[in-house]
Design a protein around this motif. Sequence first.
Motif, PDB file in Angstrom:
ATOM      1  N   HIS A  82       0.837  -1.201   0.000  1.00 27.39           N
ATOM      2  CA  HIS A  82       0.000   0.000   0.000  1.00 27.39           C
ATOM      3  C   HIS A  82       0.871   1.250   0.000  1.00 27.39           C
ATOM      4  CE1 HIS A  82      -3.064   2.891   1.360  1.00 27.39           C
ATOM      5  NE2 HIS A  82      -3.937   2.023   0.888  1.00 27.39           N
ATOM      6  N   LYS A  83       0.376   2.305  -0.628  1.00 25.07           N
ATOM      7  CA  LYS A  83       1.144   3.557  -0.697  1.00 25.07           C
ATOM      8  C   LYS A  83       1.423   4.140   0.688  1.00 25.07           C
ATOM      9  CE  LYS A  83      -3.029   6.346  -1.568  1.00 25.07           C
ATOM     10  NZ  LYS A  83      -3.072   6.996  -0.241  1.00 25.07           N
ATOM     11  N   ASP A  84       0.607   3.804   1.677  1.00 24.06           N
ATOM     12  CA  ASP A  84       0.799   4.325   3.031  1.00 24.06           C
ATOM     13  C   ASP A  84       1.590   3.376   3.930  1.00 24.06           C
ATOM     14  OD1 ASP A  84      -0.678   6.581   2.367  1.00 24.06           O
ATOM     15  OD2 ASP A  84      -2.578   5.675   2.983  1.00 24.06           O
ATOM     16  N   SER A  85       2.108   2.273   3.366  1.00 20.82           N
ATOM     17  CA  SER A  85       2.861   1.318   4.173  1.00 20.82           C
ATOM     18  C   SER A  85       4.237   1.868   4.520  1.00 20.82           C
ATOM     19  CB  SER A  85       3.016  -0.001   3.422  1.00 20.82           C
ATOM     20  OG  SER A  85       3.734  -0.943   4.186  1.00 20.82           O
ATOM     21  N   GLU A  86       4.608   1.780   5.789  1.00 17.31           N
ATOM     22  CA  GLU A  86       5.945   2.213   6.217  1.00 17.31           C
ATOM     23  C   GLU A  86       7.008   1.272   5.673  1.00 17.31           C
ATOM     24  OE1 GLU A  86       8.479   2.470  10.407  1.00 17.31           O
ATOM     25  OE2 GLU A  86       6.294   2.605  10.455  1.00 17.31           O
ATOM     26  N   SER A  87       6.725  -0.019   5.693  1.00 21.22           N
ATOM     27  CA  SER A  87       7.662  -1.006   5.160  1.00 21.22           C
ATOM     28  C   SER A  87       7.396  -1.231   3.681  1.00 21.22           C
ATOM     29  CB  SER A  87       7.501  -2.344   5.902  1.00 21.22           C
ATOM     30  OG  SER A  87       8.209  -3.370   5.224  1.00 21.22           O
ATOM     31  N   PRO A  88       8.456  -1.346   2.857  1.00 25.45           N
ATOM     32  CA  PRO A  88       8.278  -1.605   1.430  1.00 25.45           C
ATOM     33  C   PRO A  88       8.215  -3.089   1.079  1.00 25.45           C
ATOM     34  CG  PRO A  88      10.579  -1.201   1.872  1.00 25.45           C
ATOM     35  CD  PRO A  88       9.879  -1.085   3.199  1.00 25.45           C
ATOM     36  N   ASP A  89       8.278  -3.968   2.066  1.00 24.54           N
ATOM     37  CA  ASP A  89       8.376  -5.405   1.796  1.00 24.54           C
ATOM     38  C   ASP A  89       7.102  -5.950   1.143  1.00 24.54           C
ATOM     39  OD1 ASP A  89      10.860  -5.352   2.896  1.00 24.54           O
ATOM     40  OD2 ASP A  89      10.311  -6.352   4.769  1.00 24.54           O
ATOM     41  N   ALA A  90       7.296  -6.693   0.047  1.00 20.16           N
ATOM     42  CA  ALA A  90       6.168  -7.225  -0.720  1.00 20.16           C
ATOM     43  C   ALA A  90       5.854  -8.681  -0.413  1.00 20.16           C
ATOM     44  CB  ALA A  90       6.454  -7.077  -2.215  1.00 20.16           C
ATOM     45  N   ILE A  91       6.702  -9.358   0.342  1.00 17.17           N
ATOM     46  CA  ILE A  91       6.472 -10.751   0.715  1.00 17.17           C
ATOM     47  C   ILE A  91       6.307 -10.825   2.234  1.00 17.17           C
ATOM     48  CG2 ILE A  91       7.352 -13.110   0.667  1.00 17.17           C
ATOM     49  CD1 ILE A  91       6.753 -11.941  -2.111  1.00 17.17           C
ATOM     50  N   CYS A  92       5.167 -11.357   2.670  1.00 17.95           N
ATOM     51  CA  CYS A  92       4.884 -11.487   4.101  1.00 17.95           C
ATOM     52  C   CYS A  92       4.624 -12.955   4.434  1.00 17.95           C
ATOM     53  CB  CYS A  92       3.664 -10.660   4.495  1.00 17.95           C
ATOM     54  SG  CYS A  92       3.900  -8.882   4.342  1.00 17.95           S
ATOM     55  N   ILE A  93       5.150 -13.388   5.563  1.00 16.99           N
ATOM     56  CA  ILE A  93       5.035 -14.792   5.971  1.00 16.99           C
ATOM     57  C   ILE A  93       4.335 -14.858   7.326  1.00 16.99           C
ATOM     58  CG2 ILE A  93       6.301 -16.924   6.423  1.00 16.99           C
ATOM     59  CD1 ILE A  93       8.555 -15.870   4.681  1.00 16.99           C
ATOM     60  N   PHE A  94       3.358 -15.770   7.421  1.00 19.36           N
ATOM     61  CA  PHE A  94       2.549 -15.933   8.625  1.00 19.36           C
ATOM     62  C   PHE A  94       2.564 -17.390   9.072  1.00 19.36           C
ATOM     63  CE2 PHE A  94       0.949 -12.595   5.916  1.00 19.36           C
ATOM     64  CZ  PHE A  94       0.739 -11.527   6.783  1.00 19.36           C
ATOM     65  N   ASP A  95       2.318 -17.620  10.374  1.00 17.03           N
ATOM     66  CA  ASP A  95       2.149 -19.003  10.810  1.00 17.03           C
ATOM     67  C   ASP A  95       0.716 -19.443  10.538  1.00 17.03           C
ATOM     68  OD1 ASP A  95       0.483 -18.106  12.891  1.00 17.03           O
ATOM     69  OD2 ASP A  95       1.991 -18.381  14.457  1.00 17.03           O
ATOM     70  N   ASP A  96       0.382 -20.680  10.907  1.00 13.06           N
ATOM     71  CA  ASP A  96      -0.930 -21.200  10.531  1.00 13.06           C
ATOM     72  C   ASP A  96      -2.075 -20.641  11.371  1.00 13.06           C
ATOM     73  OD1 ASP A  96      -0.323 -22.505  12.867  1.00 13.06           O
ATOM     74  OD2 ASP A  96      -0.734 -24.526  12.116  1.00 13.06           O
ATOM     75  N   LYS A  97      -1.758 -19.744  12.309  1.00 14.45           N
ATOM     76  CA  LYS A  97      -2.791 -19.051  13.081  1.00 14.45           C
ATOM     77  C   LYS A  97      -2.977 -17.618  12.588  1.00 14.45           C
ATOM     78  CE  LYS A  97      -3.388 -22.495  16.009  1.00 14.45           C
ATOM     79  NZ  LYS A  97      -2.378 -23.434  15.476  1.00 14.45           N
ATOM     80  N   GLY A  98      -2.190 -17.232  11.587  1.00 12.57           N
ATOM     81  CA  GLY A  98      -2.277 -15.885  11.056  1.00 12.57           C
ATOM     82  C   GLY A  98      -1.322 -14.908  11.683  1.00 12.57           C
ATOM     83  N   LYS A  99      -0.464 -15.386  12.580  1.00 12.38           N
ATOM     84  CA  LYS A  99       0.503 -14.506  13.251  1.00 12.38           C
ATOM     85  C   LYS A  99       1.662 -14.197  12.309  1.00 12.38           C
ATOM     86  CE  LYS A  99       3.493 -14.152  17.338  1.00 12.38           C
ATOM     87  NZ  LYS A  99       3.979 -14.845  18.568  1.00 12.38           N
ATOM     88  N   PHE A 100       2.014 -12.928  12.224  1.00 14.33           N
ATOM     89  CA  PHE A 100       3.102 -12.477  11.357  1.00 14.33           C
ATOM     90  C   PHE A 100       4.448 -13.030  11.839  1.00 14.33           C
ATOM     91  CE2 PHE A 100       6.435  -9.310  10.441  1.00 14.33           C
ATOM     92  CZ  PHE A 100       6.332  -9.226   9.058  1.00 14.33           C
ATOM     93  N   ILE A 101       5.240 -13.540  10.891  1.00 19.40           N
ATOM     94  CA  ILE A 101       6.574 -14.061  11.202  1.00 19.40           C
ATOM     95  C   ILE A 101       7.664 -13.110  10.710  1.00 19.40           C
ATOM     96  CG2 ILE A 101       8.217 -15.934  10.817  1.00 19.40           C
ATOM     97  CD1 ILE A 101       5.822 -17.823  10.488  1.00 19.40           C
TER      98      ILE A 101
END
Length: 347
Positions: free
Chosen positions: A69-88
């Motif tokens: 998103h244009k308002d995102s502080e982080s530019p990272d385009a790949i996000c990884i989560f555990d099977d509960k939806g928690k950000f890794i």
Amino acid sequence: MQRRALLASLPYLVTAARGQQKLPVMGSGAHTYEVHHDWAQLPPQIRFGNTHGIVVTEDRRVIVAHTVHKDSESPDAICIFDDKGKFIKSWGADLRGGAHGLVLRKEGSTEFLYHCDNVKGFVRKTTLDGEVVWVMHAPIASGVYAKASEYKPSILAIAPNGHLYVADGYGKFYIHHYDEKLRWVSTFGGSRELMDKDKNVETAAGTTIWPHAIAIDPRGSKPLLVVGERGANSRVQYFDLDGKPLHSLKDGVRWPSTFEFQNGLMLMPDLKAVVTLFDRNNKPLVQLGDGRQTDGKTYEGIRTLGRESFTAGQFIAPHGASFDSDGNIYVAEWVEVGRVTKLRKIL
């Protein structure tokens, strides 16, 4: 019979404990799912852009590719989560804006990611942590490109023998075949020129218009290449691994986004507001979360709005979908604020 009739009404609400929000349910029979919209829990420094690709690793991590998103502080385009939806973790700042096709493949004992960037015009292979293994740009050897910027790959497929098939879904609409050593073999399908003549006319077998989705169908006696087309074609077309056209299907098909296979099923997120499951014979079994309006519109006028405009239990623009080992389905949608939905299998 009453229970079956209830399951067939889409969507309905699961009875929840007192004080908890009721969740929609979609599907019927053996393909019934509890709907968890916005399942992925992002840290405050990251805001999803259009969520394009989604895959599930062997250890049940969920990996999402998004445009940021244009308002995102982080530019990272790949996000990884555990099977509960928690950000890794996250990475892939250089994919921002063009993180489109995402494919996961296990090679030996190691899993790798394959990325297609339709904005910057390249395909690359990385580890799950983002270490780049190789990068491929436009197949100039094919003779169909006057300049590299004409090449806009949407996604790729990998055959059991390691051969790659890259769909130029936003460029000239060709399919490019490479061998296991990344040597160009052939080019088939296409082309954009056919669509430009008349965008309302379906083109002949063997040609491809907006070939956005591509995969290897492993369910038959031999693997086949399956290509999902949009526009006037709006079909799923089958080829052998040498690029020879075989047959196509239209029943249950609108605008295919990607494909995945599990236990004889074909999972197809469809940009026109629905996720469809097909049986071994490619007959539609169930269409999940159909958000098509009475006037025939789907994502039009909705996908650029905020979450307050989204209807629970309905999809807007499914762009990627993946099974986990329990048969749950994760769906990423082409909406400006991003949305990842988990469909928890309950029957």
